[in-house]
Design a protein around this motif. Structure first.
Motif, PDB file in Angstrom:
ATOM      1  N   MET A 155       0.755  -1.077  -0.066  1.00 14.14           N
ATOM      2  CA  MET A 155      -0.023  -0.083  -0.071  1.00 14.14           C
ATOM      3  C   MET A 155       0.860   1.279   0.126  1.00 14.14           C
ATOM      4  O   MET A 155       0.504   2.364  -0.611  1.00 14.14           O
ATOM      5  N   ILE A 156       2.073   1.144   0.491  1.00 10.52           N
ATOM      6  CA  ILE A 156       2.929   2.533   0.641  1.00 10.52           C
ATOM      7  C   ILE A 156       3.373   2.777  -0.709  1.00 10.52           C
ATOM      8  O   ILE A 156       3.330   3.936  -1.017  1.00 10.52           O
ATOM      9  N   LYS A 157       3.623   1.824  -1.624  1.00  8.51           N
ATOM     10  CA  LYS A 157       4.115   1.839  -2.758  1.00  8.51           C
ATOM     11  C   LYS A 157       2.879   2.754  -3.817  1.00  8.51           C
ATOM     12  O   LYS A 157       3.396   3.571  -4.483  1.00  8.51           O
ATOM     13  N   LYS A 158       1.870   2.039  -3.501  1.00 12.09           N
ATOM     14  CA  LYS A 158       0.621   2.524  -4.084  1.00 12.09           C
ATOM     15  C   LYS A 158       0.307   4.199  -3.671  1.00 12.09           C
ATOM     16  O   LYS A 158       0.049   5.021  -4.747  1.00 12.09           O
ATOM     17  N   TYR A 159       0.489   4.206  -2.576  1.00 10.37           N
ATOM     18  CA  TYR A 159       0.218   5.698  -2.114  1.00 10.37           C
ATOM     19  C   TYR A 159       1.280   6.537  -2.650  1.00 10.37           C
ATOM     20  O   TYR A 159       1.020   7.718  -3.024  1.00 10.37           O
ATOM     21  N   LEU A 160       2.597   6.233  -2.852  1.00  8.93           N
ATOM     22  CA  LEU A 160       3.749   7.035  -3.057  1.00  8.93           C
ATOM     23  C   LEU A 160       3.476   7.367  -4.793  1.00  8.93           C
ATOM     24  O   LEU A 160       3.514   8.429  -5.233  1.00  8.93           O
ATOM     25  N   MET A 161       2.813   6.169  -5.576  1.00 21.07           N
ATOM     26  CA  MET A 161       2.543   6.317  -6.576  1.00 21.07           C
ATOM     27  C   MET A 161       1.333   7.177  -7.116  1.00 21.07           C
ATOM     28  O   MET A 161       1.423   8.116  -7.996  1.00 21.07           O
ATOM     29  N   GLU A 162       0.446   7.186  -6.266  1.00 19.75           N
ATOM     30  CA  GLU A 162      -0.692   8.253  -6.198  1.00 19.75           C
ATOM     31  C   GLU A 162      -0.362   9.573  -6.040  1.00 19.75           C
ATOM     32  O   GLU A 162      -0.939  10.546  -6.778  1.00 19.75           O
ATOM     33  N   ARG A 163       0.653   9.770  -5.250  1.00 20.95           N
ATOM     34  CA  ARG A 163       0.864  11.290  -4.791  1.00 20.95           C
ATOM     35  C   ARG A 163       2.315  11.823  -5.633  1.00 20.95           C
ATOM     36  O   ARG A 163       2.876  12.641  -5.393  1.00 20.95           O
ATOM     37  N   MET A 164       2.746  10.817  -6.539  1.00 23.21           N
ATOM     38  CA  MET A 164       4.068  11.147  -7.333  1.00 23.21           C
ATOM     39  C   MET A 164       3.769  12.422  -8.010  1.00 23.21           C
ATOM     40  O   MET A 164       4.780  13.246  -7.867  1.00 23.21           O
ATOM     41  N   SER A 165       2.783  12.934  -8.403  1.00 18.67           N
ATOM     42  CA  SER A 165       2.749  14.230  -9.265  1.00 18.67           C
ATOM     43  C   SER A 165       2.941  15.321  -8.237  1.00 18.67           C
ATOM     44  O   SER A 165       3.736  16.316  -8.353  1.00 18.67           O
ATOM     45  N   TRP A 166       2.488  15.315  -6.926  1.00 21.13           N
ATOM     46  CA  TRP A 166       2.562  16.228  -5.798  1.00 21.13           C
ATOM     47  C   TRP A 166       4.107  16.292  -5.560  1.00 21.13           C
ATOM     48  O   TRP A 166       4.729  17.277  -4.981  1.00 21.13           O
ATOM     49  N   ILE A 167       4.470  15.111  -5.126  1.00 22.26           N
ATOM     50  CA  ILE A 167       5.902  15.006  -4.850  1.00 22.26           C
ATOM     51  C   ILE A 167       7.062  15.445  -5.838  1.00 22.26           C
ATOM     52  O   ILE A 167       7.882  16.200  -5.414  1.00 22.26           O
ATOM     53  N   LEU A 168       6.735  15.360  -7.133  1.00 24.54           N
ATOM     54  CA  LEU A 168       7.567  15.900  -8.119  1.00 24.54           C
ATOM     55  C   LEU A 168       7.535  17.195  -8.174  1.00 24.54           C
ATOM     56  O   LEU A 168       8.363  18.236  -8.392  1.00 24.54           O
ATOM     57  N   LEU A 169       6.099  17.846  -7.977  1.00 27.11           N
ATOM     58  CA  LEU A 169       5.734  19.226  -7.801  1.00 27.11           C
ATOM     59  C   LEU A 169       6.783  20.039  -6.922  1.00 27.11           C
ATOM     60  O   LEU A 169       7.542  21.030  -7.060  1.00 27.11           O
ATOM     61  N   VAL A 170       6.720  19.448  -5.653  1.00 29.85           N
ATOM     62  CA  VAL A 170       7.578  19.966  -4.494  1.00 29.85           C
ATOM     63  C   VAL A 170       8.800  19.812  -4.957  1.00 29.85           C
ATOM     64  O   VAL A 170       9.870  20.866  -4.361  1.00 29.85           O
ATOM     65  N   VAL A 171       9.560  18.532  -5.257  1.00 30.50           N
ATOM     66  CA  VAL A 171      10.775  18.522  -5.353  1.00 30.50           C
ATOM     67  C   VAL A 171      11.415  19.534  -6.535  1.00 30.50           C
ATOM     68  O   VAL A 171      12.463  20.054  -6.289  1.00 30.50           O
ATOM     69  N   CYS A 172      10.577  19.867  -7.494  1.00 27.96           N
ATOM     70  CA  CYS A 172      10.947  20.565  -8.690  1.00 27.96           C
ATOM     71  C   CYS A 172      10.965  22.109  -8.175  1.00 27.96           C
ATOM     72  O   CYS A 172      11.850  22.862  -8.516  1.00 27.96           O
ATOM     73  N   GLN A 173      10.172  22.373  -7.412  1.00 31.42           N
ATOM     74  CA  GLN A 173       9.895  23.745  -6.584  1.00 31.42           C
ATOM     75  C   GLN A 173      11.225  23.983  -5.767  1.00 31.42           C
ATOM     76  O   GLN A 173      12.069  25.052  -6.011  1.00 31.42           O
ATOM     77  N   GLN A 174      11.692  22.958  -5.237  1.00 31.72           N
ATOM     78  CA  GLN A 174      13.027  23.175  -4.090  1.00 31.72           C
ATOM     79  C   GLN A 174      14.243  23.103  -5.060  1.00 31.72           C
ATOM     80  O   GLN A 174      14.963  23.828  -4.879  1.00 31.72           O
ATOM     81  N   LEU A 175      14.274  22.488  -6.186  1.00 32.42           N
ATOM     82  CA  LEU A 175      15.436  22.555  -7.161  1.00 32.42           C
ATOM     83  C   LEU A 175      15.527  23.646  -7.935  1.00 32.42           C
ATOM     84  O   LEU A 175      16.783  24.501  -8.066  1.00 32.42           O
ATOM     85  N   LEU A 176      14.214  24.609  -7.974  1.00 33.08           N
ATOM     86  CA  LEU A 176      14.182  25.733  -8.644  1.00 33.08           C
ATOM     87  C   LEU A 176      14.793  26.723  -7.943  1.00 33.08           C
ATOM     88  O   LEU A 176      15.662  27.653  -8.185  1.00 33.08           O
ATOM     89  N   ILE A 177      14.575  26.716  -6.360  1.00 31.94           N
ATOM     90  CA  ILE A 177      14.970  27.621  -5.372  1.00 31.94           C
ATOM     91  C   ILE A 177      16.432  27.566  -5.223  1.00 31.94           C
ATOM     92  O   ILE A 177      17.266  28.836  -5.314  1.00 31.94           O
ATOM     93  N   LEU A 178      17.067  26.068  -5.240  1.00 33.95           N
ATOM     94  CA  LEU A 178      18.424  26.286  -5.330  1.00 33.95           C
ATOM     95  C   LEU A 178      19.204  26.733  -6.755  1.00 33.95           C
ATOM     96  O   LEU A 178      20.150  27.129  -6.587  1.00 33.95           O
TER      97      LEU A 178
END
Length: 334
Positions: A1-24
């Motif tokens: 279920m953890i894997k499915k949860y991360l896959m379901e929220r992958m777009s949000w995770i990528l958005l946050v990671v990309c924002q932090q990378l942009l700031i850096l």
């Protein structure tokens, strides 16, 4: 279920990671912005985001975990309570579909019960003219015609009997009456019923009953033996059928052995399957593939095990292995 949860929220995770990378990236390109404080802020932001994902995991997956473990598709009791609007949409749609399926199943069950009752009624009504026909055949003086008509009458009688038991077998547990059954009288009665067919095919019987009584249901045991005898006669010509009962390992066994065409070894695991006839005798149109299937189904609630040994061209032996008395006591006490 953890894997499915991360896959379901992958777009949000990528958005946050990309924002932090942009700031850096901005801090790295713009020398006016100090890089180390920005790194520290990004690190704290990612930690907060990770903590947020961990906290939200149980809450967001609770409903879907219960849905995944839901084993009764037509019962809503095992499904969890929805909390989010999307979960409520899923729950409402499933509830509506389940109610609709329950209504369809109820209607189909009523229709099937009605058709079954009509068929059973028809079979019982047909038995009356069939009995009258048998009495008329008995009065014939032409022996050849009488034997032929008796054989055809017997075929109709056996087909109707098989159809009757096929419809009753679905509620066989409600129809059982376990008692001490006299094997001798039961076997002789079934042989007498098939007498005209045996005479026509030159079949004799060698009966050796060392054990005279078994604990079973007389009506359904008679049906099982009738199917085995019918098979033995159908696939034999001008030979004997040996019926032998004995006790082995505290269990009574009843063997029905014929010397007919036998069964191909590759067919033996499938002979009790519904509708299976043979992989070698495709030209045999008299077999329906229902006799042994119904025999196996009738034997199961009676705790009778059926063993089969056969050799092509040499014959077949069916062995009914009856349960111990204690087995029936345990079954009835459940």
């Amino acid at each position: 279920m953890i894997k499915k949860y991360l896959m379901e929220r992958m777009s949000w995770i990528l958005l946050v990671v990309c924002q932090q990378l942009l700031i850096l990236l901005i801090a790295y390109v713009d020398t006016a912005i100090p890089l180390m404080p920005v790194l520290y802020i990004v690190f704290l932001s990612m930690m907060v985001f990770l903590f947020f994902l961990i906290i939200r995991y149980p809450k967001e997956t609770k409903f879907y975990r219960t849905l995944e473990e839901w084993e009764s598709p037509l019962e809503l009791t095992g499904m969890g309570e929805p909390e989010s609007p999307f979960e409520q949409i899923v729950e409402q749609k499933i509830s509506k579909q389940t109610e609709r399926l329950q209504q369809i199943i109820s209607q189909n069950q009523l229709t099937l019960e009605h058709e079954k009752d009509e068929l059973l009624s028809w079979i019982h009504e047909v038995k009356t003219p069939l009995t009258a026909m048998h009495l008329m055949i008995e009065r014939l003086e032409d022996k050849a015609l009488k034997a032929q008509l008796t054989y055809e009458w017997l075929r109709i009688h056996l087909l109707l009997d098989q159809q009757l038991h096929q419809k009753r077998i679905s509620f066989i547990e409600n129809d059982l009456y376990v008692e001490q059954v006299d094997l001798k009288s039961l076997v002789y009665k079934e042989i007498k019923t098939l007498q005209s067919w045996c005479i026509q095919k030159g079949i004799g019987f060698d009966i050796q009953l060392k054990q005279m009584e078994v604990l079973s249901d007389a009506k359904w045991l008679a049906f099982i033996i009738r199917q085995l005898l019918t098979n033995a006669i159908k696939y034999s010509d001008a030979s004997d059928v040996i019926i032998h009962s004995y006790e082995q390992n505290d269990r009574i066994r009843l063997e029905v052995q014929d010397f007919g065409r036998g069964i191909d070894p590759k067919d033996i695991p499938r002979i009790f399957d519904k509708g299976f006839t043979s992989t070698t005798q495709h030209s045999d149109h008299t077999s329906t593939g229902m006799g042994l299937y119904l025999t196996k189904k009738a034997a199961k609630p009676l705790l009778i095990h059926i063993d089969v040994h056969s050799k092509p061209g040499a014959g077949t032996t069916f062995t009914l292995i009856f349960p111990k008395r204690n087995d029936f006591v345990s079954m009835m006490s459940m």
